[in-house]
Write a protein that holds these residues in place. Structure first.
Motif, PDB file in Angstrom:
ATOM      1  N   ASP A 166       0.743  -1.073   0.017  1.00  0.00           N
ATOM      2  CA  ASP A 166       0.047   0.010  -0.009  1.00  0.00           C
ATOM      3  C   ASP A 166       0.878   1.251   0.187  1.00  0.00           C
ATOM      4  N   ALA A 167       1.926   1.098   0.735  1.00  0.00           N
ATOM      5  CA  ALA A 167       2.913   2.357   0.785  1.00  0.00           C
ATOM      6  C   ALA A 167       3.694   2.674  -0.540  1.00  0.00           C
ATOM      7  N   ILE A 168       4.026   1.425  -0.948  1.00  0.00           N
ATOM      8  CA  ILE A 168       4.600   1.392  -2.485  1.00  0.00           C
ATOM      9  C   ILE A 168       3.453   1.939  -3.479  1.00  0.00           C
ATOM     10  N   LYS A 169       2.428   1.853  -3.510  1.00  0.00           N
ATOM     11  CA  LYS A 169       1.372   2.180  -4.386  1.00  0.00           C
ATOM     12  C   LYS A 169       1.195   3.753  -4.056  1.00  0.00           C
ATOM     13  N   ALA A 170       1.047   4.245  -2.917  1.00  0.00           N
ATOM     14  CA  ALA A 170       0.969   5.522  -2.570  1.00  0.00           C
ATOM     15  C   ALA A 170       2.104   6.410  -3.300  1.00  0.00           C
ATOM     16  N   GLU A 171       3.354   5.708  -3.148  1.00  0.00           N
ATOM     17  CA  GLU A 171       4.675   6.532  -3.455  1.00  0.00           C
ATOM     18  C   GLU A 171       5.035   6.361  -5.059  1.00  0.00           C
ATOM     19  N   ASP A 219      11.802  -5.213  12.902  1.00  0.00           N
ATOM     20  CA  ASP A 219      12.360  -6.526  12.523  1.00  0.00           C
ATOM     21  C   ASP A 219      11.825  -6.661  11.040  1.00  0.00           C
ATOM     22  N   TRP A 220      10.386  -6.080  10.721  1.00  0.00           N
ATOM     23  CA  TRP A 220       9.884  -6.190   9.722  1.00  0.00           C
ATOM     24  C   TRP A 220      10.679  -5.554   8.424  1.00  0.00           C
ATOM     25  N   TRP A 221      11.244  -4.367   8.768  1.00  0.00           N
ATOM     26  CA  TRP A 221      12.014  -3.844   7.743  1.00  0.00           C
ATOM     27  C   TRP A 221      13.284  -4.565   7.331  1.00  0.00           C
ATOM     28  N   THR A 222      13.634  -5.351   8.624  1.00  0.00           N
ATOM     29  CA  THR A 222      14.955  -5.979   8.342  1.00  0.00           C
ATOM     30  C   THR A 222      14.479  -7.392   7.186  1.00  0.00           C
ATOM     31  N   MET A 223      13.537  -7.699   7.497  1.00  0.00           N
ATOM     32  CA  MET A 223      12.878  -8.869   6.540  1.00  0.00           C
ATOM     33  C   MET A 223      12.831  -8.338   5.037  1.00  0.00           C
ATOM     34  N   VAL A 224      12.247  -7.148   5.043  1.00  0.00           N
ATOM     35  CA  VAL A 224      12.300  -6.537   3.731  1.00  0.00           C
ATOM     36  C   VAL A 224      13.465  -6.401   2.923  1.00  0.00           C
ATOM     37  N   LEU A 225      14.434  -5.962   3.563  1.00  0.00           N
ATOM     38  CA  LEU A 225      15.762  -5.987   3.225  1.00  0.00           C
ATOM     39  C   LEU A 225      16.415  -7.111   2.769  1.00  0.00           C
ATOM     40  N   GLY A 226      15.961  -8.254   3.607  1.00  0.00           N
ATOM     41  CA  GLY A 226      16.714  -9.606   3.737  1.00  0.00           C
ATOM     42  C   GLY A 226      16.010 -10.636   2.516  1.00  0.00           C
ATOM     43  N   GLY A 227      15.021 -10.194   1.727  1.00  0.00           N
ATOM     44  CA  GLY A 227      14.031 -11.090   0.933  1.00  0.00           C
ATOM     45  C   GLY A 227      13.751 -10.562  -0.372  1.00  0.00           C
ATOM     46  N   GLY A 228      12.766 -10.994  -0.941  1.00  0.00           N
ATOM     47  CA  GLY A 228      12.502 -10.658  -2.373  1.00  0.00           C
ATOM     48  C   GLY A 228      12.109  -9.217  -2.508  1.00  0.00           C
ATOM     49  N   LEU A 229      11.680  -8.702  -1.404  1.00  0.00           N
ATOM     50  CA  LEU A 229      11.078  -7.141  -1.748  1.00  0.00           C
ATOM     51  C   LEU A 229      12.236  -6.199  -1.596  1.00  0.00           C
ATOM     52  N   ARG A 230      13.528  -6.626  -1.418  1.00  0.00           N
ATOM     53  CA  ARG A 230      14.630  -5.946  -1.580  1.00  0.00           C
ATOM     54  C   ARG A 230      14.861  -5.394  -3.066  1.00  0.00           C
ATOM     55  N   GLY A 231      14.191  -6.093  -3.787  1.00  0.00           N
ATOM     56  CA  GLY A 231      14.251  -5.677  -5.505  1.00  0.00           C
ATOM     57  C   GLY A 231      13.640  -4.491  -5.586  1.00  0.00           C
ATOM     58  N   GLN A 235      14.788   0.266  -5.864  1.00  0.00           N
ATOM     59  CA  GLN A 235      14.538   1.170  -7.200  1.00  0.00           C
ATOM     60  C   GLN A 235      13.840   2.506  -6.626  1.00  0.00           C
ATOM     61  N   LEU A 236      13.925   2.679  -5.205  1.00  0.00           N
ATOM     62  CA  LEU A 236      13.599   3.907  -4.512  1.00  0.00           C
ATOM     63  C   LEU A 236      14.636   4.900  -4.181  1.00  0.00           C
ATOM     64  N   ASP A 237      14.509   6.300  -4.274  1.00  0.00           N
ATOM     65  CA  ASP A 237      15.504   7.120  -3.768  1.00  0.00           C
ATOM     66  C   ASP A 237      15.486   7.078  -2.354  1.00  0.00           C
ATOM     67  N   PRO A 238      16.398   7.493  -1.690  1.00  0.00           N
ATOM     68  CA  PRO A 238      16.718   7.445  -0.180  1.00  0.00           C
ATOM     69  C   PRO A 238      15.310   8.042   0.561  1.00  0.00           C
ATOM     70  N   ILE A 239      14.950   9.202   0.138  1.00  0.00           N
ATOM     71  CA  ILE A 239      13.830   9.864   1.062  1.00  0.00           C
ATOM     72  C   ILE A 239      12.799   9.228   0.928  1.00  0.00           C
ATOM     73  N   THR A 240      12.324   8.707  -0.383  1.00  0.00           N
ATOM     74  CA  THR A 240      11.107   7.956  -0.565  1.00  0.00           C
ATOM     75  C   THR A 240      11.220   6.636   0.311  1.00  0.00           C
ATOM     76  N   LYS A 241      12.508   6.101   0.215  1.00  0.00           N
ATOM     77  CA  LYS A 241      12.581   4.706   0.893  1.00  0.00           C
ATOM     78  C   LYS A 241      12.494   4.868   2.461  1.00  0.00           C
ATOM     79  N   GLU A 242      12.999   5.798   2.859  1.00  0.00           N
ATOM     80  CA  GLU A 242      12.596   6.493   4.135  1.00  0.00           C
ATOM     81  C   GLU A 242      11.118   6.639   4.753  1.00  0.00           C
ATOM     82  N   ILE A 249       6.938   0.600   9.992  1.00  0.00           N
ATOM     83  CA  ILE A 249       6.950   0.468  11.220  1.00  0.00           C
ATOM     84  C   ILE A 249       5.873   1.034  12.071  1.00  0.00           C
ATOM     85  N   GLU A 250       5.313   2.534  11.767  1.00  0.00           N
ATOM     86  CA  GLU A 250       4.572   3.030  12.566  1.00  0.00           C
ATOM     87  C   GLU A 250       3.189   2.450  12.634  1.00  0.00           C
TER      88      GLU A 250
END
Length: 271
Positions: A166-171, A219-231, A235-242, A249-250
């Motif tokens: 949902d967050a990806i779709k918004a951004e 932990d969820w964000w670590t999971m994002v970075l350590g699996g298939g969602l990393r791809g 592809q995001l710029d640092p500000i959007t990624k943050e 997390i919120e």
């Protein structure tokens, strides 16, 4: 259909990059489901085992322990950085009956009926032509041997996974996915049909409905970075990624979510 070479190259890039978090404690599910795949196979001492899409050894290393010094395990993966981690872990455990090798499992050139057991955990769905992939794996199973394919079910790390998309779709709606590779085999009937279409016989599928615990929302964000969602993340710029990281997390923190739903399917065919 997706171009096969493009799909392989994309998967290779994603998991070579994700190797920096792949074995983090937050991703303990790799070992958990890899171990459970091996436990369902009741391997015997002396067996020859092939593990394709072996990652860092989540199923290959338990298999090597099970088959003992008289057995042999060959782990194959296209992500060399994951293989390096696997080699290091197996050496730490003093295992001398296991080898990790780079390779595209559809073109291994291994002999017919050369393994007692062939295993593929969370990997078959990265191949555009899954039937051809199963056929190739089945070809290498000896008479009386087994093929085990483990895949994701309907719920995969929910509700965090949906919040992520949902967050990806918004951004970045251009990066939003309505479909994930394992959707094609996310129910027992589809997974069984896949194995049978690839020639497997005496196929049984087992469903595990469970949860994955989070020590903290991060932990969820670590999971994002350590699996298939990393791809997607890369592809995001640092500000959007943050912004996406904070939104994820919120959500988990404000809703006091400390575990995620996860369904796993285990399919085993016997020749």
């Amino acid at each position: 259909m997706i171009n096969r070479e493009e799909a392989i190259a994309k998967t290779k890039t994603i998991f070579n990059t994700a190797s920096d978090y792949f074995d983090a404690p937050a991703l303990s599910f790799w070992n958990r489901f890899g171990q459970q795949t091996i436990e369902r196979l009741s391997l015997s001492s002396g067996e020859q085992v092939l593990d394709v899409c072996c990652g860092t050894g989540a199923s290959a290393i338990p298999a090597a322990v099970r088959v003992g010094s008289n057995g042999k395990v060959l782990g194959i993966d296209i992500a060399e950085s994951l293989l390096e981690l696997a080699r290091h872990k197996s050496q730490q455990q003093g295992l001398e009956n296991i080898e990790f090798r780079y390779g595209d499992f559809e073109n291994l050139g291994l002999k017919d009926e050369s393994f007692d057991t062939v295993v593929c955990v969370f990997g078959i769905f990265f191949v555009p032509d899954m039937v051809a992939a199963v056929r190739e794996l089945w070809r290498m199973v000896r008479p009386g041997g087994k093929l085990a394919i483990t895949s994701w079910g309907k719920k995969v790390f929910e509700p965090a996974n949906q919040i992520f998309w949902d967050a990806i779709k918004a951004e970045r709606p251009d990066l939003y996915k309505n479909f994930t590779p394992w959707d094609r085999i996310a129910d027992p009937a589809s997974l069984q049909a896949l194995l049978e279409a690839g020639g497997a016989t005496q196929v049984e599928v087992f469903t595990e409905v469970g949860t994955h615990e989070l020590a903290c929302p991060e932990d969820w964000w670590t999971m994002v970075l350590g699996g298939g969602l990393r791809g997607t993340i890369d592809q995001l710029d640092p500000i959007t990624k943050e912004r996406i990281r904070k939104a994820n997390i919120e959500f988990l923190r404000s809703n006091q979510i400390n575990s995620l739903f996860v369904d796993v399917l285990y399919a085993i065919g016997q020749k």
